[in-house]
Design an enzyme around this catalytic site. Structure first.
Site, mmCIF file in Angstrom:
data_model
loop_
_atom_site.group_PDB
_atom_site.id
_atom_site.type_symbol
_atom_site.label_atom_id
_atom_site.label_comp_id
_atom_site.label_asym_id
_atom_site.label_seq_id
_atom_site.Cartn_x
_atom_site.Cartn_y
_atom_site.Cartn_z
ATOM 1 N N TYR A 242 15.310 -49.592 -10.788
ATOM 2 C CA TYR A 242 14.121 -48.932 -10.260
ATOM 3 C C TYR A 242 13.188 -49.927 -9.586
ATOM 4 C CZ TYR A 242 9.325 -47.608 -10.030
ATOM 5 O OH TYR A 242 8.057 -47.447 -9.561
ATOM 6 N N ASP B 140 11.968 -42.919 -11.440
ATOM 7 C CA ASP B 140 11.312 -43.295 -12.687
ATOM 8 C C ASP B 140 11.034 -41.998 -13.446
ATOM 9 O OD1 ASP B 140 9.187 -42.099 -11.367
ATOM 10 O OD2 ASP B 140 7.779 -43.750 -11.738
ATOM 11 N N CYS C 4 0.566 -27.465 -5.617
ATOM 12 C CA CYS C 4 1.662 -28.393 -5.334
ATOM 13 C C CYS C 4 2.185 -28.175 -3.916
ATOM 14 C CB CYS C 4 2.793 -28.191 -6.336
ATOM 15 S SG CYS C 4 4.248 -29.245 -6.004
ATOM 16 N N GLU D 232 4.236 -53.255 -9.819
ATOM 17 C CA GLU D 232 5.361 -52.509 -10.380
ATOM 18 C C GLU D 232 5.700 -52.978 -11.793
ATOM 19 O OE1 GLU D 232 6.876 -49.869 -9.483
ATOM 20 O OE2 GLU D 232 5.910 -49.637 -7.535
ATOM 21 N N CYS E 213 2.497 -32.741 -10.835
ATOM 22 C CA CYS E 213 3.636 -32.265 -11.636
ATOM 23 C C CYS E 213 3.662 -33.045 -12.961
ATOM 24 C CB CYS E 213 4.933 -32.439 -10.857
ATOM 25 S SG CYS E 213 6.357 -31.559 -11.571
ATOM 26 N N CYS F 186 10.371 -24.981 -5.406
ATOM 27 C CA CYS F 186 10.513 -25.292 -6.831
ATOM 28 C C CYS F 186 11.141 -24.127 -7.585
ATOM 29 C CB CYS F 186 9.149 -25.621 -7.432
ATOM 30 S SG CYS F 186 9.235 -26.155 -9.146
ATOM 31 N N CYS G 59 0.808 -26.176 -10.441
ATOM 32 C CA CYS G 59 1.793 -25.631 -9.508
ATOM 33 C C CYS G 59 1.167 -24.933 -8.299
ATOM 34 C CB CYS G 59 2.724 -24.659 -10.242
ATOM 35 S SG CYS G 59 3.628 -25.431 -11.605
#
Length: 339
Positions: free
Chosen positions: A125, A143, A201, A42, A191, A207, A198
């Site tokens: 985060y 994030d 997705c 991370e 995305c 969406c 799309c």
């Protein structure tokens, strides 16, 4: 807050997790939920692409396989392994936090986001990501990838806190770590900022934008020319150390730099990017008069030594290409102190 009824919310979570289970990338830090490995990944991934992290992560784990190994290490050794990832304050704070875990927590990792935030270099985060992935704490993350997914799905939020609230509502509390990673994975691979996919997705039926016109304008990048000099002597290279109070890359070693080009053709030209600036670095053979003008503020290092030192990313890139692995021609007279 969200235009989803309870049934849609369940379907939303199920669709996302099913997609993640089938399509997630095989990344080394995902092969288990060891908190140390999750934490290191991370920190490395902050403002850094996955492709750039993979090799550094492997080298890091080979050199510091456990938090105790990291806590015992010298800062220069830590920076040397980190070299090339940039944002070196991340490595320093990672080192500081490792010492705190070993000395103050007896080597035990915090199990909650609140506990992680008490350590150096851990923000909201990062704390939530580690706690949810390693310890299954039901806490959401936001994030840049998550923010983009949520803004496209439900319309742009007035502030970042609004997206934290949205993420908490959406979170699957039975699989919080996987769910958080799934949203981030969706933002990173489907995305995306430009040309979102799309049609494939897993969340397209919920969406609102279908990826339309939500790309934020990016500020123009700065450009800067550098003139570095390469001095070689019997297999050693001349390096200078950045001030310990420098704003960037403090205490790290690099090639000496001249304010203007010395007049000869460069040995090579390198492109290098740091945060918002693109550098073009011309590397020249060091004039003798310039070497002597350093007045002892530089040192000669053999390849065996500099390969283990905390070098700036640009310097390491130059030396790997231009510094021979075997004994080199004597370009300069040895008038500078040898390390």
């Amino acid at each position: 807050m969200l235009p989803l009824n309870p049934r849609d919310l369940v379907a939303f979570r199920r669709a996302l997790l099913r997609w993640y289970d089938a399509h997630r990338r095989d990344l080394p830090w995902r092969r288990d939920t060891d908190p140390y490995r999750v934490w290191v990944s991370e920190i490395m991934l902050q403002q850094t692409r996955v492709a750039a992290v993979l090799d550094h992560y492997a080298r890091w784990m080979q050199r510091f396989p456990a938090v105790q190994d990291l806590a015992r290490a010298r800062e220069q050794s830590v920076l040397a392994v980190w070299s090339g990832l940039g944002y070196y304050h991340r490595a320093r704070r990672l080192h500081q936090a490792a010492k705190a875990i070993v000395r103050e927590l007896n080597g035990e990792f915090p199990r909650t986001a609140e506990g992680w935030r008490e350590l150096p270099g851990i923000g909201r985060y990062t704390a939530a990501a580690i706690a949810s992935i390693a310890f299954e704490e039901p806490i959401a993350v936001v994030d840049g990838n998550v923010e983009r997914v949520l803004d496209r799905m439900f319309g742009r939020s007035d502030d970042r806190e609004g997206n934290w609230q949205r993420a908490e509502v959406l979170l699957d509390r039975k699989r919080p770590g996987d769910f958080n990673q799934a949203v981030m994975e969706l933002g990173a691979t489907i995305c995306t900022p430009r040309a979102p996919q799309c049609l494939i997705c897993p969340l397209n039926e919920w969406c609102q934008s279908r990826g339309a016109a939500l790309t934020k304008p990016q500020p123009a990048r700065k450009r800067k020319q550098l003139h570095c000099v390469l001095a070689l002597w019997d297999g050693s290279v001349l390096l200078v150390q950045r001030p310990h109070d420098a704003k960037r890359m403090a205490g790290m070693w690099e090639l000496p730099e001249m304010l203007t080009a010395p007049g000869d053709e460069p040995l090579a030209t390198f492109r290098h990017a740091i945060t918002d600036t693109d550098y073009e670095a011309a590397v020249h053979r060091a004039p003798d008069v310039f070497v002597h003008s350093l007045n002892g503020n530089a040192r000669w290092y053999s390849r065996k030594k500099w390969e283990k030192m905390a070098l700036t990313g640009l310097t390491r890139k130059v030396l790997r290409k231009l510094a021979p692995a075997t004994e080199t021609p004597r370009w300069q007279s040895n008038g500078v102190k040898e390390a």
